[in-house]
Design a protein around this motif. Structure first.
Motif, short mmCIF file in Angstrom:
data_model
loop_
_atom_site.label_atom_id
_atom_site.label_comp_id
_atom_site.label_asym_id
_atom_site.label_seq_id
_atom_site.Cartn_x
_atom_site.Cartn_y
_atom_site.Cartn_z
N ILE A 1 -13.76 -21.20 -1.97
CA ILE A 1 -13.10 -21.41 -0.40
C ILE A 1 -14.14 -21.68 0.41
O ILE A 1 -13.85 -22.65 1.60
CB ILE A 1 -12.70 -19.99 -0.10
N ALA A 2 -15.56 -21.20 0.46
CA ALA A 2 -16.44 -21.53 1.35
C ALA A 2 -16.82 -23.00 1.08
O ALA A 2 -16.98 -23.94 2.05
CB ALA A 2 -17.83 -20.71 1.15
N GLU A 3 -16.95 -23.54 -0.01
CA GLU A 3 -17.18 -24.77 -0.35
C GLU A 3 -16.09 -25.81 0.31
O GLU A 3 -16.35 -26.87 0.64
CB GLU A 3 -17.40 -24.93 -1.84
N LEU A 4 -14.89 -25.40 -0.19
CA LEU A 4 -13.79 -26.23 0.55
C LEU A 4 -13.74 -26.36 2.06
O LEU A 4 -13.49 -27.33 2.63
CB LEU A 4 -12.44 -25.45 0.01
N LEU A 5 -14.07 -25.22 2.51
CA LEU A 5 -13.99 -25.16 4.04
C LEU A 5 -15.26 -26.30 4.58
O LEU A 5 -15.19 -26.72 5.55
CB LEU A 5 -14.32 -23.98 4.68
N ALA A 6 -16.51 -25.97 3.85
CA ALA A 6 -17.51 -26.85 4.25
C ALA A 6 -17.26 -28.14 4.06
O ALA A 6 -17.52 -29.19 5.10
CB ALA A 6 -18.85 -26.58 3.38
N VAL B 1 -10.07 -24.86 12.80
CA VAL B 1 -8.88 -24.52 12.52
C VAL B 1 -7.98 -25.58 11.67
O VAL B 1 -7.44 -25.04 10.61
CB VAL B 1 -8.02 -24.53 13.91
N ALA B 2 -8.17 -26.74 11.84
CA ALA B 2 -7.57 -27.81 10.89
C ALA B 2 -8.21 -27.51 9.35
O ALA B 2 -7.55 -27.56 8.28
CB ALA B 2 -7.87 -29.05 11.31
N ALA B 3 -9.43 -27.11 9.18
CA ALA B 3 -9.99 -27.22 7.96
C ALA B 3 -9.57 -25.79 7.28
O ALA B 3 -9.11 -25.56 6.21
CB ALA B 3 -11.73 -26.98 8.02
N LEU B 4 -9.24 -24.61 8.11
CA LEU B 4 -8.70 -23.48 7.90
C LEU B 4 -7.44 -23.52 7.30
O LEU B 4 -6.79 -23.01 6.19
CB LEU B 4 -8.95 -22.49 8.81
N ASP B 5 -6.63 -24.38 7.98
CA ASP B 5 -5.35 -24.85 7.78
C ASP B 5 -5.14 -25.25 6.35
O ASP B 5 -4.39 -25.10 5.44
CB ASP B 5 -4.54 -25.54 8.76
N ARG B 6 -5.94 -26.39 6.23
CA ARG B 6 -6.16 -27.27 4.65
C ARG B 6 -6.36 -26.24 3.80
O ARG B 6 -5.96 -26.19 2.41
CB ARG B 6 -7.05 -28.33 4.88
N LEU C 1 -21.65 -22.70 6.11
CA LEU C 1 -20.64 -22.24 4.96
C LEU C 1 -21.19 -22.62 3.65
O LEU C 1 -21.05 -21.97 2.63
CB LEU C 1 -19.38 -23.37 4.94
N HIS C 2 -22.22 -23.90 3.53
CA HIS C 2 -22.66 -23.87 2.40
C HIS C 2 -23.86 -22.93 2.09
O HIS C 2 -24.05 -22.68 0.84
CB HIS C 2 -23.52 -25.45 2.43
N ALA C 3 -24.58 -22.75 2.80
CA ALA C 3 -25.40 -21.43 2.83
C ALA C 3 -24.76 -19.96 2.37
O ALA C 3 -25.37 -19.38 1.53
CB ALA C 3 -26.37 -21.25 4.06
N GLN C 4 -23.51 -19.82 2.90
CA GLN C 4 -22.89 -18.62 2.59
C GLN C 4 -22.36 -18.74 1.12
O GLN C 4 -22.54 -17.59 0.42
CB GLN C 4 -21.73 -18.41 3.40
N ALA C 5 -21.90 -19.54 0.62
CA ALA C 5 -21.53 -20.05 -0.77
C ALA C 5 -22.85 -19.79 -1.68
O ALA C 5 -22.51 -19.33 -2.74
CB ALA C 5 -20.67 -21.55 -0.88
#
Length: 313
Positions: free
Chosen positions: A175-180, A190-195, A258-262
């Motif tokens: 999920i974190a990689e997709l958001l990143a 918001v758009a990234a979270l929706d996707r 996000l990359h660092a969190q993943a």
């Protein structure tokens, strides 16, 4: 009174009871307003806590015995307490129920355990009247079974929380990689979270869907993620939500965060796997010592033993 009169009275009473039950079942099966309206406003966050009204009963038994069950649930709540803890665990387990509804489930579990033990005691008494602990002892055992059923539902809730948190940890790096990737491609938070929510499914996706619903109803993105950080029981997810909130508020590059969190989650997963393997090293040696090693020794010495027997004979 004559037998015919008694039969008429009993028949009328039975018919009236059946009529009442049928009327209640029809009222229960009628779809309430909430399920008919909520699909069209699914982006709105669901109300939770003591303000939310209780759901309509979903079965005839719940409708008929509802007042008794609710009174018993209130009694369990007064004895056990801990409503805030139950509410937090229900939310962490992803169960859309109030504390009162959970207490009703506890009562039902206790009644099932009570009924099973009572049926066993009655059957044993009928088969052998001299056996068994007696009426008082059987009643005490049934009460213990009821309490055990109530506590078993609470233990099962804790197990549900742990299982859902394991699923969240397994889903978190993806999920974190997709958001990143979505943010790096130029989309807003918001758009990234929706996707990501639309193209994923799972426990973490459900939590992010609630965050997205809160944002769409006017709540700031940082506050929505702060609420997610406060409600979750996982430190990694809490740090992720706090990092996103800080990045949105201060303008920090969100993709790097996000990359660092993943990467941190993957490293924590590898470290936990190594620690589990180290703790279970002795258990891993059990099949080697008690299964593989004896078979190897038998294969090594059995031909020589057979040769010695042939030589002696």
């Amino acid at each position: 009174m004559s037998p015919a009169t008694w039969g008429a009275v009993l028949g009328a009473t039975s018919g009236f009871g059946v009529l009442l039950v049928a009327r209640r079942v029809i009222a229960i099966r009628r779809p309430p307003l909430g399920p008919r309206v909520l699909p069209y406003v699914r982006d709105l966050p669901q109300a939770s806590g003591p303000v939310r009204a209780a759901k309509a009963p979903s079965s005839a038994a719940a409708g008929v015995f509802g007042p008794v069950l609710r009174a018993a649930a209130d009694g369990v709540e007064r004895v056990l307490g801990g409503a805030p803890s139950i509410q937090r665990r229900l939310r962490r387990a992803g169960i859309d129920k109030t504390v009162h509804e959970f207490r009703i489930e506890q009562v039902l579990w206790g009644l099932i355990a009570f009924g099973v033990v009572a049926a066993y005691s009655i059957a044993r008494t009928l088969s052998d009247p001299t056996a068994g602990p007696g009426h008082l002892g059987a009643l005490l055992i049934c009460v213990v079974a009821f309490v055990s059923g109530v506590l078993a539902r609470d233990t099962w809730l804790s197990s549900q929380v742990k299982a859902r948190e394991r699923r969240i940890l397994a889903e978190f790096p993806t999920i974190a990689e997709l958001l990143a990737l979505a943010v790096a491609a130029g989309e807003g938070p918001v758009a990234a979270l929706d996707r990501v929510v639309q193209r994923s499914g799972g426990a973490l996706s459900e939590d992010l869907a609630r965050v997205l619903a809160a944002v769409r109803t006017g709540e700031p993105v940082g506050e929505a993620f702060d609420e997610l950080a406060a409600s979750t029981g996982l430190p990694l997810v809490s740090r992720f939500a706090q990092g996103v909130a800080i990045a949105v508020e201060r303008g920090t590059p969100l993709a790097d965060v996000l990359h660092a969190q993943a990467g941190d989650v993957r490293e924590a997963g590898r470290r936990e796997l190594i620690e589990v393997a180290a703790r279970r090293e002795v258990l891993m040696m059990v099949p080697v010592v008690f299964l593989i090693l004896p078979v190897t020794v038998m294969f090594a010495f059995w031909p020589g033993l057979i040769g010695l027997r042939l030589t002696v004979s």
